[in-house]
Motif scaffolding. Structure first.
Motif, PDB file in Angstrom:
ATOM      1  N   THR A  83       0.836  -1.207   0.000  1.00 33.53           N
ATOM      2  CA  THR A  83       0.000   0.000   0.000  1.00 33.53           C
ATOM      3  C   THR A  83       0.868   1.253   0.000  1.00 33.53           C
ATOM      4  O   THR A  83       0.641   2.185  -0.782  1.00 33.53           O
ATOM      5  CB  THR A  83      -0.934  -0.006   1.236  1.00 33.53           C
ATOM      6  OG1 THR A  83      -1.742  -1.179   1.179  1.00 33.53           O
ATOM      7  CG2 THR A  83      -1.821   1.227   1.271  1.00 33.53           C
ATOM      8  N   ASP A 104       1.565  -2.216 -10.074  1.00 38.67           N
ATOM      9  CA  ASP A 104       1.427  -2.902  -8.797  1.00 38.67           C
ATOM     10  C   ASP A 104       1.586  -4.388  -9.105  1.00 38.67           C
ATOM     11  O   ASP A 104       0.690  -5.023  -9.663  1.00 38.67           O
ATOM     12  CB  ASP A 104       0.034  -2.583  -8.224  1.00 38.67           C
ATOM     13  CG  ASP A 104      -0.300  -3.396  -6.981  1.00 38.67           C
ATOM     14  OD1 ASP A 104       0.343  -4.433  -6.757  1.00 38.67           O
ATOM     15  OD2 ASP A 104      -1.224  -2.991  -6.258  1.00 38.67           O
ATOM     16  N   SER A 138       4.982  -6.598  -2.211  1.00 41.37           N
ATOM     17  CA  SER A 138       4.690  -6.705  -0.779  1.00 41.37           C
ATOM     18  C   SER A 138       5.180  -8.053  -0.266  1.00 41.37           C
ATOM     19  O   SER A 138       4.998  -9.078  -0.936  1.00 41.37           O
ATOM     20  CB  SER A 138       3.182  -6.583  -0.574  1.00 41.37           C
ATOM     21  OG  SER A 138       2.854  -6.892   0.756  1.00 41.37           O
TER      22      SER A 138
HETATM   23  N1  PLP Z   1      -1.803  -4.556  -4.280  1.00 33.88           N
HETATM   24  C1  PLP Z   1      -2.316  -5.784  -4.439  1.00 33.88           C
HETATM   25  C2  PLP Z   1      -2.567  -6.296  -5.822  1.00 33.88           C
HETATM   26  C3  PLP Z   1      -2.601  -6.585  -3.328  1.00 33.88           C
HETATM   27  O1  PLP Z   1      -3.122  -7.810  -3.492  1.00 33.88           O
HETATM   28  C4  PLP Z   1      -2.343  -6.054  -2.033  1.00 33.88           C
HETATM   29  C5  PLP Z   1      -2.667  -6.808  -0.806  1.00 33.88           C
HETATM   30  O2  PLP Z   1      -2.633  -7.850  -0.528  1.00 33.88           O
HETATM   31  C6  PLP Z   1      -1.786  -4.774  -1.934  1.00 33.88           C
HETATM   32  C7  PLP Z   1      -1.542  -4.053  -3.077  1.00 33.88           C
HETATM   33  C8  PLP Z   1      -1.488  -4.163  -0.609  1.00 33.88           C
HETATM   34  O3  PLP Z   1      -0.339  -4.711  -0.033  1.00 33.88           O
HETATM   35  P1  PLP Z   1      -0.107  -4.575   1.524  1.00 33.88           P
HETATM   36  O4  PLP Z   1      -1.174  -5.394   2.194  1.00 33.88           O
HETATM   37  O5  PLP Z   1       1.273  -5.077   1.756  1.00 33.88           O
HETATM   38  O6  PLP Z   1      -0.238  -3.136   1.868  1.00 33.88           O
END
Ligand code: PLP
Length: 355
Positions: free
Chosen positions: A40, A142, A165
């Motif tokens: 995020t 992303d 992540s």
């Molecule tokens: N983007 C995608 C495609 C995700 O699946 C996720 C969460 O699982 C995120 C961003 C957010 O990552 P995080 O939970 O590490 O903030």
């Protein structure tokens, strides 16, 4: 790791190794990898820094992004920015002509995920990077769902920013990275100390960073297995479900999809109820996106694909990994038909599954 005394040095050596391991996973130079607290934060940073460094106020993104992009985009709209939310077709695919037409002189950045977290649908990132470069705008992807599942190569795809992540590659939770292509202007979103070469303030989460480095290395080593054995398990699960349960629909483009994911609507079944029943058998799945479980609204991804609210409410995402076995699939196929029949019997079918 920022301290000059011996303990600090030991730790900075460990962080540097992790940076190299993560860089190897995505084909980057270690200097292009910046650690963050999560996917995020990395997503938020990419949008924000592009607006700041270009002085432009328009973002092009999709309506099927993770909420880390959707909610940040919606917030930026309240701050005077313009966001173009590109739609998808019934299989979750983008129209690249529409994307190209959406880029204007005031566009700061295009942000399109590498693969969708609910359906696994893979987007043509190389082509989108090429369009963005031609149009002179930055491009962020992303890629949180993809490490260890598909090959990631920032040089070949030509992206400017890429988010990952930790927990999606079996690293500790609460750590992420933002890849920033060399010579791309980049400002800190978290402002504080001079950590991460002045690009991300705050003491590094060293233990998780070291874990992420190791996970990145293992991800690379197991990539072939995930692409082959895990794909085989996913396909076996899917075929088994389709042949033993009536009125099911596989959601998303099965031609261009992560090897570990399947999203299936069980017509006439409430997905939260199915999730809880499966959980009693130690089978853990998601209803819609795991990150929004608890919210009553139907999945924004499935809705954007044109599914009715009922069809979206009856969708379950199974996502597998190298820790799953053939036995897991057999067990799921043993219990699932009975559970679905019981749930259908107790809640009469309300509507059809949308195309
Ligand atoms: N983007 C995608 C495609 C995700 O699946 C996720 C969460 O699982 C995120 C961003 C957010 O990552 P995080 O939970 O590490 O903030």
């Amino acid at each position: 790791p920022s301290s000059a005394y011996r303990f600090g040095k030991q730790v900075s050596v460990a962080v540097a190794k992790a940076r190299e391991q993560v860089a190897a996973l995505i084909g980057a130079d270690p200097k292009e990898v910046f650690f963050s607290s999560c996917g995020t934060e990395s997503d938020n940073t990419a949008l924000w820094t592009a607006l700041q460094t270009t002085g432009k106020k328009h973002i092009v993104t999709t309506s099927v992004e993770h909420s880390a992009i959707i909610k940040q985009g919606a917030y930026l709209e309240t701050q005077g920015c313009r966001v173009t939310w590109l739609g998808v077709d019934g299989k979750g695919r983008l129209d690249l002509k529409q994307l190209e037409d959406a880029i204007h002189d005031d566009t700061a950045i295009v942000s399109v995920m590498t693969a969708n977290n609910e359906t696994g649908v893979i987007f043509p990132i190389k082509e989108i990077a090429e369009i963005s470069r031609r149009k002179g705008v930055l491009f962020h992807t992303d890629a949180v769902q993809t490490p260890g599942k598909i090959v990631l190569d920032v040089r070949k795809t030509g992206v400017d920013f890429l988010s990952l992540s930790g927990h999606k590659l079996h690293a500790p939770k609460g750590v992420g990275i933002l890849y920033v292509k060399r010579r791309t202007k980049h400002l800190p979103f978290v402002i504080g100390g001079g950590q991460e070469r002045g690009k991300r303030g705050g003491t590094e989460n060293v233990a998780s960073i070291v874990g992420l480095g190791q996970a990145a290395q293992l991800s690379l080593e197991h990539l072939k297995e995930e692409q082959g054995r895990v794909r085989g398990l996913r396909d076996k699960l899917e075929k088994g479900i389709v042949s033993s349960i009536a009125n099911v629909t596989i959601n998303g483009d099965t031609e261009s999809r992560l090897p570990n994911t399947t999203n299936i609507s069980f017509n006439g079944v409430e997905s939260e109820a199915l999730l809880l029943k499966l959980d009693q058998y130690n089978i853990c799945v998601s209803a819609g996106s795991a990150c929004t479980t608890g919210a009553l609204e139907p999945s924004h991804v499935l809705t954007a694909m044109g599914l009715s609210a009922d069809a979206a409410h009856s969708a379950i995402r199974f996502s597998l990994s190298r820790y799953n076995s053939d036995r897991d699939i057999e067990k799921t196929l043993e219990v699932l038909p009975t559970i679905v029949n019981q749930l259908r019997a107790s809640a009469p079918v309300k509507s059809e599954v949308a195309a």
